[in-house]
Enzyme design. Structure first.
Site, PDB file in Angstrom:
ATOM      1  N   GLU A  62       0.880  -1.180   0.000  1.00 17.08           N
ATOM      2  CA  GLU A  62       0.000   0.000   0.000  1.00 17.08           C
ATOM      3  C   GLU A  62       0.909   1.218   0.000  1.00 17.08           C
ATOM      4  O   GLU A  62       1.403   1.630   1.047  1.00 17.08           O
ATOM      5  CB  GLU A  62      -0.867   0.022   1.267  1.00 17.08           C
TER       6      GLU A  62
ATOM      7  N   CYS B  56      -2.235   9.308   2.189  1.00 13.40           N
ATOM      8  CA  CYS B  56      -1.913   8.689   0.897  1.00 13.40           C
ATOM      9  C   CYS B  56      -2.949   9.113  -0.130  1.00 13.40           C
ATOM     10  O   CYS B  56      -2.660   9.166  -1.323  1.00 13.40           O
ATOM     11  CB  CYS B  56      -1.856   7.182   1.037  1.00 13.40           C
TER      12      CYS B  56
HETATM   13  P1  NAD Z   1       8.167   5.249   4.746  1.00  8.30           P
HETATM   14  O1  NAD Z   1       8.225   4.482   3.463  1.00  8.30           O
HETATM   15  O2  NAD Z   1       9.268   6.169   5.052  1.00  8.30           O
HETATM   16  O3  NAD Z   1       8.067   4.239   5.995  1.00  8.30           O
HETATM   17  C1  NAD Z   1       6.990   3.329   6.119  1.00  8.30           C
HETATM   18  C2  NAD Z   1       7.444   2.134   6.942  1.00  8.30           C
HETATM   19  O4  NAD Z   1       8.383   1.368   6.182  1.00  8.30           O
HETATM   20  C3  NAD Z   1       8.150   2.490   8.246  1.00  8.30           C
HETATM   21  O5  NAD Z   1       7.702   1.588   9.239  1.00  8.30           O
HETATM   22  C4  NAD Z   1       9.619   2.274   7.917  1.00  8.30           C
HETATM   23  O6  NAD Z   1      10.409   1.948   9.030  1.00  8.30           O
HETATM   24  C5  NAD Z   1       9.550   1.110   6.949  1.00  8.30           C
HETATM   25  N1  NAD Z   1      10.657   1.004   5.983  1.00  8.30           N
HETATM   26  C6  NAD Z   1      11.297   2.009   5.352  1.00  8.30           C
HETATM   27  N2  NAD Z   1      12.196   1.500   4.477  1.00  8.30           N
HETATM   28  C7  NAD Z   1      12.109   0.150   4.557  1.00  8.30           C
HETATM   29  C8  NAD Z   1      12.776  -0.921   3.899  1.00  8.30           C
HETATM   30  N3  NAD Z   1      13.720  -0.700   2.990  1.00  8.30           N
HETATM   31  N4  NAD Z   1      12.434  -2.191   4.224  1.00  8.30           N
HETATM   32  C9  NAD Z   1      11.464  -2.438   5.140  1.00  8.30           C
HETATM   33  N5  NAD Z   1      10.809  -1.463   5.813  1.00  8.30           N
HETATM   34  C10 NAD Z   1      11.122  -0.172   5.513  1.00  8.30           C
HETATM   35  O7  NAD Z   1       6.751   6.012   4.725  1.00  8.30           O
HETATM   36  P2  NAD Z   1       6.199   7.109   5.745  1.00  8.30           P
HETATM   37  O8  NAD Z   1       6.912   8.391   5.521  1.00  8.30           O
HETATM   38  O9  NAD Z   1       6.080   6.556   7.104  1.00  8.30           O
HETATM   39  O10 NAD Z   1       4.677   7.251   5.220  1.00  8.30           O
HETATM   40  C11 NAD Z   1       4.293   8.032   4.151  1.00  8.30           C
HETATM   41  C12 NAD Z   1       4.094   7.219   2.879  1.00  8.30           C
HETATM   42  O11 NAD Z   1       3.170   6.145   3.107  1.00  8.30           O
HETATM   43  C13 NAD Z   1       3.491   8.031   1.758  1.00  8.30           C
HETATM   44  O12 NAD Z   1       4.141   7.697   0.558  1.00  8.30           O
HETATM   45  C14 NAD Z   1       2.040   7.576   1.721  1.00  8.30           C
HETATM   46  O13 NAD Z   1       1.406   7.774   0.495  1.00  8.30           O
HETATM   47  C15 NAD Z   1       2.197   6.130   2.057  1.00  8.30           C
HETATM   48  N6  NAD Z   1       0.949   5.549   2.571  1.00  8.30           N
HETATM   49  C16 NAD Z   1       0.227   4.754   1.739  1.00  8.30           C
HETATM   50  C17 NAD Z   1      -0.998   4.225   2.169  1.00  8.30           C
HETATM   51  C18 NAD Z   1      -1.808   3.351   1.255  1.00  8.30           C
HETATM   52  O14 NAD Z   1      -2.704   2.686   1.764  1.00  8.30           O
HETATM   53  N7  NAD Z   1      -1.567   3.324  -0.041  1.00  8.30           N
HETATM   54  C19 NAD Z   1      -1.468   4.505   3.456  1.00  8.30           C
HETATM   55  C20 NAD Z   1      -0.696   5.324   4.292  1.00  8.30           C
HETATM   56  C21 NAD Z   1       0.508   5.840   3.822  1.00  8.30           C
END
Ligand code: NAD
Length: 513
Positions: A266, A300
């Site tokens: 997601e 998102c």
């Molecule tokens: P992020 O990608 O920085 O982090 C999200 C999670 O992923 C965190 O728990 C982080 O520790 C983990 N993570 C980061 N890199 C990783 C890797 N290489 N391997 C495994 N885990 C890893 O995102 P954020 O800044 O917390 O959130 C914002 C983003 O989330 C935006 O792009 C938003 O659109 C998206 N989002 C999407 C949805 C959806 O349902 N499509 C819902 C909410 C947020």
């Protein structure tokens, strides 16, 4: 009224130093030196420290979860549903406290914090019903005296990686469904919002104890990207459900794919509303402004682009600028304010950088942005929602900036507007504002929006749990929540039973001995 955050923390069981993991009611301290200081973007104050799990802690949690699965999968699905029902009740009791902590730790408005907890309650209700509806199909066999059907079994451990912007709801979407399907869960929340995760674990802990659920069915592990990577590469975790940026999703998808595991992704959106010549403009303003500035542009499903028909462009933009002039920016716990802070100073830097990049590509700002300072904005995370006239193919417009920057694009014909709306790498949410039936149906048809969510006369943000939630292209293709999203949490098995006294082969193949 000033919120007493210490009372809220106490009510939710949050202590001064918080352990790195929990396997249910067993909270484990770690030897790891690392800790996360949870700092509120609301006032910049430190809320509490949280320990970060080491690899050895991660392995302990996975081993405990593996053992728990052997028991949990034997519990009948409606009985698992009953525990989800009790979890929903516990959330109802804690809605105000948890919603307040979400607002304070993450920065979204109090109403949105409560709304997020309500979504958790809603998915519990949904999952309780689902626990009696995990239906498989039956088929007619081509062979006489044979019965053929399919059934659904749990996968095992479901790893949940969540983002900061929905710090609790996304966990509940995954857990409630994964649980009734018979899986055990390990949650790695965002490192930016660890306290809300600890609060959730305390809430569910009571339900686990009351029902004598074995340790390891519902696990929490605090950590940054490194713990997420351990999970993605771990063959003991058959499904990784990851919510976050497209950058993260590409890394998780590649790691899980390399071991032929399942991932449910997601990821980021770049959502647009088409404002047609036949739109109800007053209604459209509410959808557009809430979509663009709600959660300070950190959903998102945030509206990032408005694609406006040339005949209503000037009129609509004048209304939009007027509405922006009325926005109150400030403490999200004060219910008079419309816009709270960004999550941290990195997010503020990314917002400023995007404004500069937009200007460098030729973007014309009709509502200027900027960082707010002064006594009400001590965290340094409050920014002004801004609006720029752009071209859709600007690099910055193609990119998801997680901040309240709204891009305006003018169009002449509906085909062109749909092509613009689809003309980005992401495919999460989309909308058209129109009272014209032909336009609405074209937008929803196969020649219309290419997104996972397509709305008519509703903005792009704010979804109900009853529908499958998720998006296409760089949004990752995953579906969570309602409809038949539960199937992602199970494995399908086709069963054929022969009750004849011969053994006929399929396709009429003869094999006589
Ligand atoms: P992020 O990608 O920085 O982090 C999200 C999670 O992923 C965190 O728990 C982080 O520790 C983990 N993570 C980061 N890199 C990783 C890797 N290489 N391997 C495994 N885990 C890893 O995102 P954020 O800044 O917390 O959130 C914002 C983003 O989330 C935006 O792009 C938003 O659109 C998206 N989002 C999407 C949805 C959806 O349902 N499509 C819902 C909410 C947020």
């Amino acid at each position: 009224m000033k919120t007493n955050i210490n009372a809220v923390l106490k009510q939710l069981g949050i202590e001064e130093i918080n352990p790195a993991y929990s396997t249910g009611s067993n909270w484990g301290k770690t030897n790891s030196e690392k800790a996360i200081e949870s700092q509120s973007p609301v006032d910049g104050k430190k809320i509490a420290s949280v320990q970060v799990a080491a690899e050895k802690d991660y392995n302990f949690v996975v081993e405990t979860a593996q053992k728990a699965f052997l028991e949990w999968r034997k519990v009948p699905a409606p009985k698992r549903g009953e525990m989800v029902r009790q979890f929903g009740e516990a959330l109802r009791i804690n809605k105000e406290a948890l919603g307040t902590l979400v607002s304070y730790e993450m920065g979204k408005s109090l109403q949105e914090g409560f709304g997020e907890v309500q979504e958790m309650i809603d998915i519990c209700d949904f999952a309780v019903g689902l626990s009696r509806q995990l239906y498989g199909l039956t088929m007619h066999s081509e062979r006489p005296n044979h019965r053929m059907y399919e059934q659904w079994h749990p996968l095992g451990i479901v790893g949940i990686i969540s983002a900061f912007n929905f710090p609790v709801a996304v966990w509940a979407w995954n857990t409630a469904l994964a649980w009734v399907c018979g899986n055990v869960c390990i949650w790695k929340p965002s490192e930016k919002t660890p306290l809300t995760a600890i609060a959730c674990q305390h809430i569910i802990e009571k339900v686990l104890i009351a029902n004598e659920v074995p340790e390891g069915v519902c696990n929490l592990i605090i950590g940054d990207r490194i713990v997420g990577e351990l999970m993605s590469n771990d063959g003991r975790v058959p499904l990784v459900s990851a919510t976050g940026s497209t950058r993260m999703g590409k890394a998780v998808g590649a790691a899980v794919g390399a071991r032929l595991g399942k991932s449910l992704l997601e990821l980021g959106g770049n959502n647009a509303i088409i404002i047609s010549k036949d739109a109800d403009l007053d209604m459209s303003i509410i959808g557009a402004v809430f979509g663009a500035v709600g959660t300070a542009g950190q959903r998102c499903t945030t509206t990032r682009r408005l694609i406006i028909h040339e005949s209503v462009y000037d009129n609509f933009v004048a209304k939009l600028v007027k509405a922006y002039g009325q926005l109150r920016i400030g403490d999200p716990l004060d219910q008079h304010n419309h816009v709270g802070p960004l999550i941290d100073k990195d997010a503020v830097a990314s917002y400023l950088d995007s404004i500069e990049k937009c200007k460098a590509e030729g973007g014309k700002f009709i509502v200027e942005g900027g960082v707010l300072s002064g006594a009400d904005y001590t965290s340094g995370c409050y920014v002004k929602p801004c609006i720029a006239e752009v071209k859709n193919d600007y690099k910055i417009v193609q990119h998801e900036t997680f901040a309240p920057i709204l891009y305006l694009i003018k169009y002449t014909a509906l085909d062109e507007a749909i092509a613009l709306q689809n003309g980005v790498p992401q495919g999460l949410s989309s909308a058209i504002m129109t009272l014209n039936l032909r336009e609405a149906e074209q937008f929803l048809s196969a020649q219309g929006s290419d997104c996972g969510i397509a709305n008519v006369n509703i903005g792009t943000s704010g979804a109900e749990i009853g529908g499958a939630f998720g998006g296409e292209k760089e949004t990752g293709g995953g579906r969570e929540s309602g409809s038949d999203a539960w199937k992602a949490y199970m494995r399908r098995q086709t069963n054929t039973i022969n009750y004849a006294n011969t053994l006929p082969l399929a396709q009429g193949i003869k094999f006589d001995l």
